[in-house]
Design a protein around this motif. Structure first.
Motif, mmCIF file in Angstrom:
data_model
loop_
_atom_site.group_PDB
_atom_site.id
_atom_site.type_symbol
_atom_site.label_atom_id
_atom_site.label_comp_id
_atom_site.label_asym_id
_atom_site.label_seq_id
_atom_site.Cartn_x
_atom_site.Cartn_y
_atom_site.Cartn_z
ATOM 1 N N THR A 148 -39.952 28.495 -28.400
ATOM 2 C CA THR A 148 -38.915 28.623 -27.833
ATOM 3 C C THR A 148 -38.571 30.553 -28.129
ATOM 4 O O THR A 148 -39.171 31.171 -29.391
ATOM 5 N N GLU A 149 -37.036 30.914 -26.928
ATOM 6 C CA GLU A 149 -36.830 32.121 -27.619
ATOM 7 C C GLU A 149 -36.697 32.614 -29.793
ATOM 8 O O GLU A 149 -37.350 33.492 -29.905
ATOM 9 N N GLU A 150 -35.629 31.096 -29.498
ATOM 10 C CA GLU A 150 -36.205 31.313 -31.081
ATOM 11 C C GLU A 150 -36.821 31.766 -32.001
ATOM 12 O O GLU A 150 -36.796 31.868 -33.024
ATOM 13 N N GLY B 256 -49.902 38.297 -26.477
ATOM 14 C CA GLY B 256 -49.923 37.073 -25.741
ATOM 15 C C GLY B 256 -48.607 36.740 -25.760
ATOM 16 O O GLY B 256 -48.165 35.369 -25.687
ATOM 17 N N SER B 257 -47.873 37.123 -25.832
ATOM 18 C CA SER B 257 -46.509 37.398 -26.388
ATOM 19 C C SER B 257 -46.825 36.994 -27.558
ATOM 20 O O SER B 257 -45.385 36.055 -27.861
ATOM 21 N N VAL B 258 -47.262 36.830 -28.049
ATOM 22 C CA VAL B 258 -47.407 36.243 -29.969
ATOM 23 C C VAL B 258 -47.870 37.497 -30.918
ATOM 24 O O VAL B 258 -48.503 38.356 -30.971
ATOM 25 N N PRO B 259 -46.783 37.807 -31.723
ATOM 26 C CA PRO B 259 -47.492 39.270 -32.692
ATOM 27 C C PRO B 259 -48.428 38.692 -33.131
ATOM 28 O O PRO B 259 -49.199 37.954 -34.096
ATOM 29 N N GLN B 260 -49.427 40.364 -33.345
ATOM 30 C CA GLN B 260 -50.748 39.853 -34.099
ATOM 31 C C GLN B 260 -50.145 40.876 -35.474
ATOM 32 O O GLN B 260 -50.072 42.247 -34.330
ATOM 33 N N GLY C 87 -45.808 30.937 -42.324
ATOM 34 C CA GLY C 87 -45.464 30.611 -40.572
ATOM 35 C C GLY C 87 -45.517 31.961 -39.998
ATOM 36 O O GLY C 87 -45.224 31.216 -38.486
ATOM 37 N N LEU C 88 -46.251 33.009 -39.594
ATOM 38 C CA LEU C 88 -46.529 33.799 -38.454
ATOM 39 C C LEU C 88 -47.682 32.836 -37.881
ATOM 40 O O LEU C 88 -47.279 33.048 -36.371
ATOM 41 N N ASN C 89 -48.462 33.049 -37.531
ATOM 42 C CA ASN C 89 -49.024 31.610 -37.310
ATOM 43 C C ASN C 89 -49.139 30.090 -37.005
ATOM 44 O O ASN C 89 -49.604 29.554 -36.541
ATOM 45 N N ALA C 90 -48.142 29.744 -36.917
ATOM 46 C CA ALA C 90 -47.801 28.479 -36.759
ATOM 47 C C ALA C 90 -47.198 28.188 -35.508
ATOM 48 O O ALA C 90 -46.689 29.022 -35.107
ATOM 49 N N PRO C 91 -47.337 26.929 -34.681
ATOM 50 C CA PRO C 91 -47.608 26.521 -33.576
ATOM 51 C C PRO C 91 -45.652 25.664 -33.713
ATOM 52 O O PRO C 91 -45.355 26.121 -34.413
ATOM 53 N N SER C 92 -46.066 25.998 -31.866
ATOM 54 C CA SER C 92 -44.201 25.361 -32.206
ATOM 55 C C SER C 92 -44.173 23.887 -31.938
ATOM 56 O O SER C 92 -44.826 23.096 -32.638
ATOM 57 N N ALA C 93 -42.255 23.803 -32.041
ATOM 58 C CA ALA C 93 -42.555 22.279 -33.049
ATOM 59 C C ALA C 93 -42.840 21.235 -31.750
ATOM 60 O O ALA C 93 -42.779 20.082 -31.974
ATOM 61 N N LYS C 94 -43.099 22.249 -30.422
ATOM 62 C CA LYS C 94 -43.706 21.333 -29.060
ATOM 63 C C LYS C 94 -44.935 20.842 -29.596
ATOM 64 O O LYS C 94 -45.481 19.707 -29.164
#
Length: 621
Positions: free
Chosen positions: A164-166, A195-199, A229-236
């Motif tokens: 999500t955006e949050e 890919g929209s994920v901060p690295q 939590g930097l590379n944690a997956p989404s709640a979904k």
């Protein structure tokens, strides 16, 4: 060497078939080569283009629970890449087609380019049996070479899946905290969006020639600054992962397979109890669990078609024209071959037809030219032989009619002349005249009887009455009957008999046949001559012979002696020639007994006539 018409027709058929095969091969090769060459020349980067299309549509399938709205993406990709794109459901319903958007809808290719299935799809070939965990473990351990290449869930290939955006903003803040931490340690670090994920990348301590080299901190630097939590997956992704692990565990428990659940950065993996023992049943359980867990969150499977129908269609467009031209060429070649060869085959048949029609119209001299040694040539020879026989028989028929008329006219004229003279009182009707008239009547009666015998023989109605007889006695009877005539001509008539000769024959007909031969022998033997009638046994039966030492017969007359009205002596004198029917009748009588008659003679040395009766006609003594 004889050439068979059947083989020639077979050769023609094979030639036409070969031409058709060659033409088919040419058109197929030309069309296939042209198509392949066109594809190669016009689409040198086609694999890359198709790969990009597949990747974009696969990502759409992972980010959307349905294909609704995919037509815009398809249209944009088609405009960008210049490629016809169509997405079709598994049951064949059209979801989106860039060609239809443009107003044209050519046929789809017969086989789809790929199947898009976000549940089991190939997302960069980065996962193992529970691949999302294997990927994370090997990357974290710096062992990228350990990554196996099988299908995996979308949140492994796309780290942003379900964010999500949050959640995105939270990861950005954690990345900034990591950069500040490294800066506090005197290390140069920065944040890169992958890919929209901060690295987070830091400067390597092994820079080459003054060139800055940035690397992931987990490989060559202390990663204590990296927040958990930097590379944690989404709640979904966690919800899907939990559902997947639950389903896999239930399936493995039911199958009695031992397993263990591992945890890494918020995701769980189900692995075999014994490392590396990925059995087929284990794989089936984990794959089925993944599909069931992902189904509510990704688009259903769909087929991807790229380009227009590439198969060569002989009934449309250019294919129809090319096929028609090829078929016309094959037909022209076949027609040319058949015309050239057919004329050679038909020409003798036309000649035979014309000759047969001329014979029907009375031209018995019609013949056909014959060349070659095949069946048609043999037919031509047979026709010519038939025409020769017809002409010869026609000539003999005319000669017979003429001879019969002459033979009947002479005695009738004599009888009529004497009767008219007697009526007029010129010649007295005395005993001498009556005797002369009776002789002429006997001659007429004998001639009519001969003609009747020949007619019966020709009709197959010459009846025989065989009975056991001794041929020696038959010979003696013939000599006794003709001895007065022989004595009158001063010719010695004797018999040559070696003993009894029993046989089953019609004695009257045998006497008639021998009597005809003896009469001719006496007629053509000069005074003082000798005629011998003999009978002797041979292996095949009996030979009845009549031998004289008379004038003999020239060689050119021998083949025709048994023809009707044929006489070696062409004069019609009563003293030297008969009716010309005796030998023809004798031949029929011999053949009626299953035998044959032959003659040997030499001019000036006499003649020998032989009647052979086969052993089938003999009786046991």
């Amino acid at each position: 060497m004889r050439r068979s018409v059947l083989i020639r027709f077979l050769g023609l058929s094979l030639a036409v078939a070969l031409g058709a095969v060659i033409a088919t091969a040419v058109i197929a090769t030309y069309s296939t080569s042209e198509k392949l060459q066109g594809e190669i020349d016009a689409n040198t980067g086609q694999l890359q283009v198709d790969g990009e299309i597949y990747a974009e549509l696969s990502k759409y399938a992972t980010d959307h629970p349905t294909w609704s709205g995919v037509d815009k993406l398809v249209h944009d990709l088609a405009d960008k890449l210049g490629r016809r794109i169509a997405v079709v459901t598994a049951d064949g319903s059209m979801l989106a087609d860039s060609a239809r958007m443009l107003g044209a809808a050519p046929d789809l290719p017969s086989v789809p380019a790929a199947t898009i299935d976000a549940r089991t799809g190939d997302f960069g070939k980065l996962s193992g049996p529970m691949g999302m965990y294997a990927v994370r473990k090997t990357i974290a351990a710096g062992k990228a070479s350990d990554i196996v290449t099988t299908a995996g869930p979308p949140f492994v290939a796309y780290p942003t899946w379900g964010l999500t955006e949050e959640e995105r903003r939270a990861q950005d803040r954690l990345a900034e905290q990591a950069v500040d931490c490294y800066a506090a340690q005197g290390k140069n670090a920065s944040v890169v969006q992958a890919g929209s994920v901060p690295q987070v990348l830091i400067e390597s301590t092994q820079s080459l020639a003054g060139v800055r080299v940035m690397e992931k901190p987990g490989v060559a630097a202390n990663d204590s600054c990296l927040p958990p939590g930097l590379n944690a997956p989404s709640a979904k992704a966690k919800r899907v992962n939990d559902d997947e692990v639950r389903r896999a565990a239930a399936c493995l428990d039911a199958a009695g397979i031992k397993y263990q659940i591992n945890d890494l950065e918020g995701l769980k993996s189900v692995d075999p109890k014994v490392k590396g023992e990925y059995t087929q049943q284990f794989m089936d359980c984990t794959n089925q669990a993944r599909v069931q867990a992902l189904t509510p969150y990704v688009a259903p499977p769909a087929k991807l078609y790229l380009g227009a129908k590439s198969t060569f269609n002989v009934f449309s467009g250019e294919g129809l024209l090319r096929t028609a031209a090829t078929a016309l060429g094959v037909l022209l070649i076949a027609a040319l071959v058949m015309i050239l060869a057919g004329r050679r085959l038909v020409r003798p048949i036309v000649a035979l037809t014309g000759a047969a029609q001329r014979m029907r119209n009375g031209d018995h001299a019609a013949r056909v030219p014959v060349t070659g040694k095949d069946e048609v040539a043999r037919l031509g020879h047979a026709f010519n032989e038939m025409a020769e026989a017809v002409q010869r028989h026609d000539f003999q028929r005319k000669a017979m009619v003429s001879d019969v008329a002459h033979e009947l006219r002479t005695p009738l004229a004599n009888i009529k002349g004497y009767l008219v003279a007697s009526e007029d009182g010129v010649v007295p009707l005395d005993r001498e005249l009556v005797t002369s008239l009776l002789e002429e009547t006997d001659l007429l009666e004998h001639l009519v009887a001969d003609l009747q015998d020949l007619a019966l023989a020709d009709a197959g109605m010459l009846r025989l009455h065989p009975a056991p007889r001794d041929l020696s006695e038959v010979v003696q009877q013939v000599i006794s009957a003709h001895r007065p005539a022989a004595d009158s001509a001063a010719v010695a008539l004797t018999a040559e008999i070696s003993g009894p000769a029993p046989a089953s024959v019609d004695s009257a007909r045998i006497r008639q046949a021998l009597g005809n031969l003896v009469t001719n022998a006496i007629r053509y033997t000069p005074p003082g001559g000798h005629v011998v009638v003999g009978v002797r046994r041979v292996d095949a039966g009996y030979n009845l012979t009549v031998t004289d030492d008379g004038t003999g017969i020239a060689a050119e007359h021998l083949p025709h002696l048994f023809d009707r009205f044929y006489r070696a002596e062409q004069s019609r004198s009563r003293t030297t020639g008969g009716s010309g029917l005796g030998l023809a009748i004798t031949k029929h009588l011999a053949e009626a007994h299953g035998g044959r008659i032959t003659v040997t003679s030499r001019l000036g040395s006499g003649s020998t006539f032989t009647i052979s009766i086969p052993s089938t006609a003999t009786l046991s003594a």
